[in-house]
Design an enzyme around this catalytic site. Structure first.
Site, PDB file in Angstrom:
ATOM      1  N   ALA A 114     -13.069  -2.110   8.832  1.00  0.00           N
ATOM      2  CA  ALA A 114     -14.296  -1.811   8.265  1.00  0.00           C
ATOM      3  C   ALA A 114     -14.402  -1.384   7.157  1.00  0.00           C
ATOM      4  O   ALA A 114     -13.051  -1.604   6.371  1.00  0.00           O
ATOM      5  CB  ALA A 114     -14.386   0.299   8.545  1.00  0.00           C
ATOM      6  N   SER A 124     -11.822  -1.364  -0.667  1.00  0.00           N
ATOM      7  CA  SER A 124     -11.040  -2.250  -1.450  1.00  0.00           C
ATOM      8  C   SER A 124      -9.257  -2.024  -0.740  1.00  0.00           C
ATOM      9  O   SER A 124      -7.986  -2.705  -0.983  1.00  0.00           O
ATOM     10  CB  SER A 124     -10.783  -2.747  -3.023  1.00  0.00           C
ATOM     11  OG  SER A 124     -12.542  -3.505  -2.833  1.00  0.00           O
ATOM     12  N   ARG A 125      -9.090  -1.140  -0.035  1.00  0.00           N
ATOM     13  CA  ARG A 125      -7.820  -0.802   0.920  1.00  0.00           C
ATOM     14  C   ARG A 125      -7.059  -0.342   0.206  1.00  0.00           C
ATOM     15  O   ARG A 125      -5.892   0.170  -0.305  1.00  0.00           O
ATOM     16  CB  ARG A 125      -7.051  -1.998   0.968  1.00  0.00           C
ATOM     17  CG  ARG A 125      -7.911  -2.223   2.521  1.00  0.00           C
ATOM     18  CD  ARG A 125      -8.330  -1.732   3.698  1.00  0.00           C
ATOM     19  NE  ARG A 125      -8.860  -1.936   5.086  1.00  0.00           N
ATOM     20  CZ  ARG A 125      -9.936  -2.074   4.788  1.00  0.00           C
ATOM     21  NH1 ARG A 125     -11.106  -1.662   4.429  1.00  0.00           N
ATOM     22  NH2 ARG A 125      -9.857  -2.053   7.048  1.00  0.00           N
ATOM     23  N   LEU A 126      -8.084   0.104  -1.188  1.00  0.00           N
ATOM     24  CA  LEU A 126      -7.317   1.390  -2.207  1.00  0.00           C
ATOM     25  C   LEU A 126      -7.518   2.837  -2.185  1.00  0.00           C
ATOM     26  O   LEU A 126      -7.603   4.152  -2.738  1.00  0.00           O
ATOM     27  CB  LEU A 126      -7.915   0.570  -3.592  1.00  0.00           C
ATOM     28  CG  LEU A 126      -7.479  -0.760  -4.937  1.00  0.00           C
ATOM     29  CD1 LEU A 126      -7.413  -0.362  -5.660  1.00  0.00           C
ATOM     30  CD2 LEU A 126      -5.756  -0.662  -4.120  1.00  0.00           C
TER      31      LEU A 126
END
Length: 216
Positions: A3, A189-191
């Site tokens: 997601a 962006s998984r940041l």
């Protein structure tokens, strides 16, 4: 099965100006308003000591108390988690609300709460839950569901004429007093946003906190 997160305002260090407990309470309340089932559910991880060495053990329990000193839950002291906490009185707790893209992890020492606190919570429980606590030898093997049902029926009959069930001697509360509390918020962006609070276990003094941002 991946997601994309993001959308809400970024988690900021200023959100912790009043301490970790108000923010955690606010997130639980938001999860409640969002209609999330069991918004106070949390994963409790303890240490199981075995012949092969220490092993992690985890399960989901319900938060039944939240204050500036810690998080409280209730269980059978003779259960697996009770025995593990007796051997290693330290644990990790994680609240997770994937629908809100948030989680909170607390780590610290654990102690039993005072009997008076347990008694107050016990009286708030439904009678059926009280009977269940008396009937179950939590974490112990049992031959069948039918045997468990018989134990419940026997306990119900035993207390049929008792208006107020007493608290079982081996049942009560624990409080985790956090040394660290980490707030996590999903980002694109998984940041992800991660902010960790370090404090003396159970110390409610906001000035004693150390707040730092962690890389995702």
């Amino acid at each position: 099965m991946r997601a994309e997160y993001g959308g809400d305002p970024d988690l900021d260090e200023s959100w912790l100006a009043d301490g970790w407990e108000p923010l955690l309470r606010n997130w639980i309340e938001q999860a409640t308003r969002a209609g999330i089932a069991e918004p106070n559910a949390m994963t409790l991880a303890t240490v199981e000591m075995s012949d092969a060495g220490p092993r992690p053990a985890s399960r989901t329990v319900l938060c039944k108390g939240l204050s500036s000193t810690g998080v409280t839950f209730y269980t059978n002291y003779d259960s697996a988690k009770g025995e593990q906490l007796a051997a290693v009185p330290y644990a990790s707790i994680t609240f997770a609300w994937p629908a809100l893209e948030r989680q909170v992890t607390l780590r610290g020492p654990v102690r039993q709460v005072e009997p008076e606190i347990t008694a107050v919570y016990w009286r708030s429980r439904p009678r059926t839950s009280q009977i269940g606590a008396w009937a179950s030898q939590q974490s112990r093997p049992i031959a069948s569901r039918a045997e468990l049902d018989r134990a419940l029926d026997d306990t119900t009959a035993r207390f049929a004429d008792v208006e107020q069930l007493p608290v079982p001697a081996n049942w009560g509360g624990y409080q985790l007093r956090p040394e660290t509390v980490e707030f996590w918020q999903g980002r694109r962006s998984r940041l992800h946003n991660r902010i960790r609070v370090a404090l003396d276990a159970g110390n409610p003094n906001v000035s004693a906190m150390k707040v730092e941002r962690l890389q995702p």
